[in-house]
Design an enzyme around this catalytic site. Structure first.
Site, PDB file in Angstrom:
ATOM      1  CG  HIS A 306      -2.088   0.907   1.108  1.00 23.06           C
ATOM      2  ND1 HIS A 306      -2.012   2.264   1.323  1.00 23.06           N
ATOM      3  CD2 HIS A 306      -3.350   0.655   0.725  1.00 23.06           C
ATOM      4  CE1 HIS A 306      -3.202   2.795   1.104  1.00 23.06           C
ATOM      5  NE2 HIS A 306      -4.039   1.853   0.739  1.00 23.06           N
ATOM      6  CG  ASP A 364      -8.285  -4.408  -2.813  1.00 21.66           C
ATOM      7  OD1 ASP A 364      -7.518  -3.466  -3.035  1.00 21.66           O
ATOM      8  OD2 ASP A 364      -9.533  -4.282  -2.786  1.00 21.66           O
TER       9      ASP A 364
HETATM   10  C1  SDX Z   1      -6.193   0.015  -2.921  1.00 25.87           C
HETATM   11  O1  SDX Z   1      -4.391   4.515  -2.069  1.00 25.87           O
HETATM   12  C2  SDX Z   1      -5.356   3.885  -1.462  1.00 25.87           C
HETATM   13  O2  SDX Z   1      -5.784   4.261  -0.378  1.00 25.87           O
HETATM   14  C3  SDX Z   1      -5.941   2.703  -2.201  1.00 25.87           C
HETATM   15  C4  SDX Z   1      -6.950   1.876  -1.432  1.00 25.87           C
HETATM   16  C5  SDX Z   1      -8.224   2.628  -1.177  1.00 25.87           C
HETATM   17  O3  SDX Z   1      -8.936   2.266  -0.232  1.00 25.87           O
HETATM   18  O4  SDX Z   1      -8.557   3.549  -1.984  1.00 25.87           O
HETATM   19  O5  SDX Z   1      -6.405   1.456  -0.195  1.00 25.87           O
HETATM   20  C6  SDX Z   1      -7.359   0.638  -2.239  1.00 25.87           C
HETATM   21  O6  SDX Z   1      -5.932   0.328  -4.052  1.00 25.87           O
HETATM   22  C7  SDX Z   1      -5.320  -0.950  -2.154  1.00 25.87           C
HETATM   23  C8  SDX Z   1      -4.073  -1.439  -2.974  1.00 25.87           C
HETATM   24  C9  SDX Z   1      -4.531  -2.522  -3.916  1.00 25.87           C
HETATM   25  N1  SDX Z   1      -3.460  -2.895  -4.872  1.00 25.87           N
HETATM   26  C10 SDX Z   1      -2.824  -4.075  -4.785  1.00 25.87           C
HETATM   27  O7  SDX Z   1      -3.003  -4.911  -3.893  1.00 25.87           O
HETATM   28  C11 SDX Z   1      -1.893  -4.358  -5.954  1.00 25.87           C
HETATM   29  C12 SDX Z   1      -0.549  -4.891  -5.422  1.00 25.87           C
HETATM   30  N2  SDX Z   1       0.107  -3.825  -4.699  1.00 25.87           N
HETATM   31  C13 SDX Z   1       1.067  -3.021  -5.425  1.00 25.87           C
HETATM   32  O8  SDX Z   1       0.829  -2.852  -6.782  1.00 25.87           O
HETATM   33  C14 SDX Z   1       1.552  -1.801  -4.650  1.00 25.87           C
HETATM   34  O9  SDX Z   1       1.806  -2.208  -3.372  1.00 25.87           O
HETATM   35  C15 SDX Z   1       0.639  -0.567  -4.588  1.00 25.87           C
HETATM   36  C16 SDX Z   1       0.255  -0.114  -5.947  1.00 25.87           C
HETATM   37  C17 SDX Z   1      -0.576  -0.853  -3.787  1.00 25.87           C
HETATM   38  C18 SDX Z   1       1.451   0.533  -3.904  1.00 25.87           C
HETATM   39  O10 SDX Z   1       2.502   0.809  -4.714  1.00 25.87           O
HETATM   40  P1  SDX Z   1       3.575   1.997  -4.358  1.00 25.87           P
HETATM   41  O11 SDX Z   1       3.218   2.693  -3.113  1.00 25.87           O
HETATM   42  O12 SDX Z   1       3.738   2.818  -5.585  1.00 25.87           O
HETATM   43  O13 SDX Z   1       4.837   1.189  -3.994  1.00 25.87           O
HETATM   44  P2  SDX Z   1       5.814   0.616  -5.068  1.00 25.87           P
HETATM   45  O14 SDX Z   1       5.033   0.027  -6.202  1.00 25.87           O
HETATM   46  O15 SDX Z   1       6.839   1.641  -5.368  1.00 25.87           O
HETATM   47  O16 SDX Z   1       6.451  -0.602  -4.269  1.00 25.87           O
HETATM   48  C19 SDX Z   1       7.472  -0.354  -3.336  1.00 25.87           C
HETATM   49  C20 SDX Z   1       8.343  -1.589  -3.444  1.00 25.87           C
HETATM   50  C21 SDX Z   1       8.733  -1.902  -4.891  1.00 25.87           C
HETATM   51  O17 SDX Z   1      10.008  -2.553  -4.837  1.00 25.87           O
HETATM   52  P3  SDX Z   1      11.324  -1.648  -5.222  1.00 25.87           P
HETATM   53  O18 SDX Z   1      11.081  -1.077  -6.598  1.00 25.87           O
HETATM   54  O19 SDX Z   1      11.393  -0.584  -4.145  1.00 25.87           O
HETATM   55  O20 SDX Z   1      12.447  -2.645  -5.167  1.00 25.87           O
HETATM   56  O21 SDX Z   1       7.607  -2.749  -2.984  1.00 25.87           O
HETATM   57  C22 SDX Z   1       7.438  -3.650  -4.062  1.00 25.87           C
HETATM   58  C23 SDX Z   1       7.715  -2.910  -5.352  1.00 25.87           C
HETATM   59  O22 SDX Z   1       8.231  -3.789  -6.349  1.00 25.87           O
HETATM   60  N3  SDX Z   1       6.054  -4.102  -4.011  1.00 25.87           N
HETATM   61  C24 SDX Z   1       5.636  -5.363  -4.150  1.00 25.87           C
HETATM   62  C25 SDX Z   1       4.239  -5.319  -3.977  1.00 25.87           C
HETATM   63  N4  SDX Z   1       3.845  -4.058  -3.760  1.00 25.87           N
HETATM   64  C26 SDX Z   1       4.965  -3.311  -3.794  1.00 25.87           C
HETATM   65  N5  SDX Z   1       6.306  -6.515  -4.410  1.00 25.87           N
HETATM   66  C27 SDX Z   1       5.547  -7.621  -4.469  1.00 25.87           C
HETATM   67  N6  SDX Z   1       4.192  -7.677  -4.322  1.00 25.87           N
HETATM   68  C28 SDX Z   1       3.519  -6.537  -4.060  1.00 25.87           C
HETATM   69  N7  SDX Z   1       2.187  -6.578  -3.907  1.00 25.87           N
END
Ligand code: SDX
Length: 430
Positions: A306, A364
């Site tokens: 998140h 989720d």
């Molecule tokens: C919702 O914003 C909100 O409030 C949203 C929400 C709401 O109520 O409105 O809470 C609802 O959208 C919840 C999130 C649902 N999405 C997912 O579950 C999809 C999987 N999660 C990711 O795509 C990610 O965690 C996000 C999109 C939710 C957040 O992404 P960020 O904050 O942009 O973080 P990032 O992508 O930069 O990740 C940071 C690091 C990265 O590694 P590095 O590049 O630093 O090496 O963490 C890793 C990412 O690769 N990472 C994950 C991961 N999520 C982040 N690695 C593996 N699995 C994951 N799920």
């Protein structure tokens, strides 16, 4: 101690930028004069360090795993309240008295029907259209029917549009579901409560009486409460940006639905269940965890991570409890998907990669298992998220419209394209 201002030294000049403090949470640096004083923009793709507005509606402490709606903790609201009360709280800022609740509930109930021609609008979709595509189209189309609540400068019309949106989303969502399964639309029933009415419109058929299970209705009502608002997330920011141009509320909500559909946002509940189904069994979890950690593999654990929560999403805990409650009520002793989810969570929460990146289950992760058990197809999961989030979008939209600081949202950019150059006739191009 929060400083009164922050100094920025740019070349030979030092810019003093005022600091504004909120009631709780991080203060903000007002950079409004940065361009005029330095000729430079800030640069913050994804707005990870940027406050886009001032708001009084929802507060999140990502490190502590805290979520407050108008100051009330989500776990207390989920325990003691219901979704209609939460809608009133988010819209008006205070918990309603009994009389206020009854009046609000009455007004919503009497706006649950949609214009009869909307059912003909649905006929234009293929039966196999994704319900989210149907929702984007049908909610946007509401502005073609309700001309008497489009003037955003009129507080009365804004209130009517808000009530209409909250009231009609369940009806449209149920119609989107019925349309995909080829069953006739079921009209709302005024004697049913908000969530029971939705379940009735989804699962009743004209041929027989349909009794809503009160335990399941209560569980879904709580799920709606958990999804109602969440500060300036991507879809809420979309609604605010659309609304900042003066677009009508129905069009703004349609824009929010479109943004929510993405798998990184509200579409994650559908993607998370598909991921659990693909993993299929506990013994296959390690290979998927390895893929999630592999920088060269785009696979991510859906339902994990998140932007704000760097601790357990408080909604996920309540969601998990609700999952067990629903499975118990339905007599589902062991759900293989739940077994995979619980083991996947256990493994991830003990894995250095997830610990270091502070990746926890979000709302989720468990919602799909519960919604599937309630009888919804995977394609309807994000529709239910949009149904619940509509009140948050509307409350944030209304706050933005009334904000004296509000102006059309118009970010700038860092340009790295071609500098100015003269046109080259095609005859001389190589
Ligand atoms: C919702 O914003 C909100 O409030 C949203 C929400 C709401 O109520 O409105 O809470 C609802 O959208 C919840 C999130 C649902 N999405 C997912 O579950 C999809 C999987 N999660 C990711 O795509 C990610 O965690 C996000 C999109 C939710 C957040 O992404 P960020 O904050 O942009 O973080 P990032 O992508 O930069 O990740 C940071 C690091 C990265 O590694 P590095 O590049 O630093 O090496 O963490 C890793 C990412 O690769 N990472 C994950 C991961 N999520 C982040 N690695 C593996 N699995 C994951 N799920």
């Amino acid at each position: 101690m929060t400083p009164k201002s922050v100094q920025l030294t740019a070349g030979t000049q030092t810019l003093d930028m005022p600091v504004k403090e909120g009631s709780i949470g991080p203060a903000v640096v007002d950079i409004g004069k940065l361009l005029s004083k330095t000729g430079m923009f800030t640069y913050d793709p994804g707005f990870t360090s940027t406050a886009s507005c001032e708001s009084k509606i929802t507060y999140i402490d990502g490190d502590a795993g805290v979520l407050l709606y108008r100051g009330y903790p989500i776990d207390q609201l989920a325990e003691h309240g219901d979704f209609v009360e939460t809608c009133y709280l988010l819209l008006y800022g205070e918990l309603p008295t009994k009389a206020q609740y009854d009046d609000f509930n009455y007004r919503i109930t009497r706006h649950t029907m949609v214009h009869e021609q909307m059912s003909r609008f649905f006929q234009g979709f293929r039966r196999d259209a994704h319900p989210m595509a149907v929702m984007v189209g049908s909610v946007g189309a509401l502005s073609a029917f309700y001309h008497d609540s489009l003037d955003i400068s009129d507080p009365y019309q804004r209130m009517v549009a808000s009530i209409r949106m909250i009231a009609k989303m369940p009806t449209l969502a149920a119609m989107a579901y019925k349309y995909t399964i080829g069953q006739p639309f079921i009209y709302p029933r005024n004697e049913l409560d908000y969530t029971s009415n939705f379940l009735h419109m989804c699962f009743a058929v004209p041929c027989e009486e349909y009794k809503v299970n009160p335990v399941l209705s209560r569980a879904l009502d709580r799920i709606f409460m958990l999804h109602a608002d969440h500060e300036q997330n991507a879809s809420t920011s979309t609604v605010r940006l659309a609304g900042s141009s003066g677009a009508n509320p129905f069009a703004c909500i349609a824009a929010g639905i479109a943004c929510l559909w993405g798998p990184a946002h509200g579409g994650a509940n559908e993607a998370a269940l598909k991921m659990l189904e693909e993993i299929g069994s506990v013994d296959r979890i390690p290979q998927y965890v390895a893929r999630a950690k592999d920088k060269n593999d785009p696979f991510r654990l859906m339902g994990f991570g998140h932007r704000v929560y760097k601790n357990y999403d408080p909604r996920a805990k309540i969601m998990q409890r609700t999952t067990h409650e629903v499975l118990k009520e339905l007599g589902i002793k062991d759900d293989p998907l739940l077994d995979v989810a619980i083991e996947l969570e256990r493994i991830a929460l003990h894995d250095d990669y997830f610990i270091e990146k502070k990746l926890y289950p979000n709302i989720d992760f468990y919602s799909g298992i519960t919604l599937k058990a309630l009888g919804f197809p995977t394609s309807m999961f994000t529709v239910l998220f949009a149904l619940a989030r509509t009140v948050g979008w509307i409350a944030q939209w209304a706050e933005m419209i009334q904000d004296p600081a509000q102006k059309i949202g118009r970010p700038r950019q860092l340009y790295t394209g071609a500098p100015e150059r003269d046109y080259v006739p095609v005859s001389t191009r190589r």
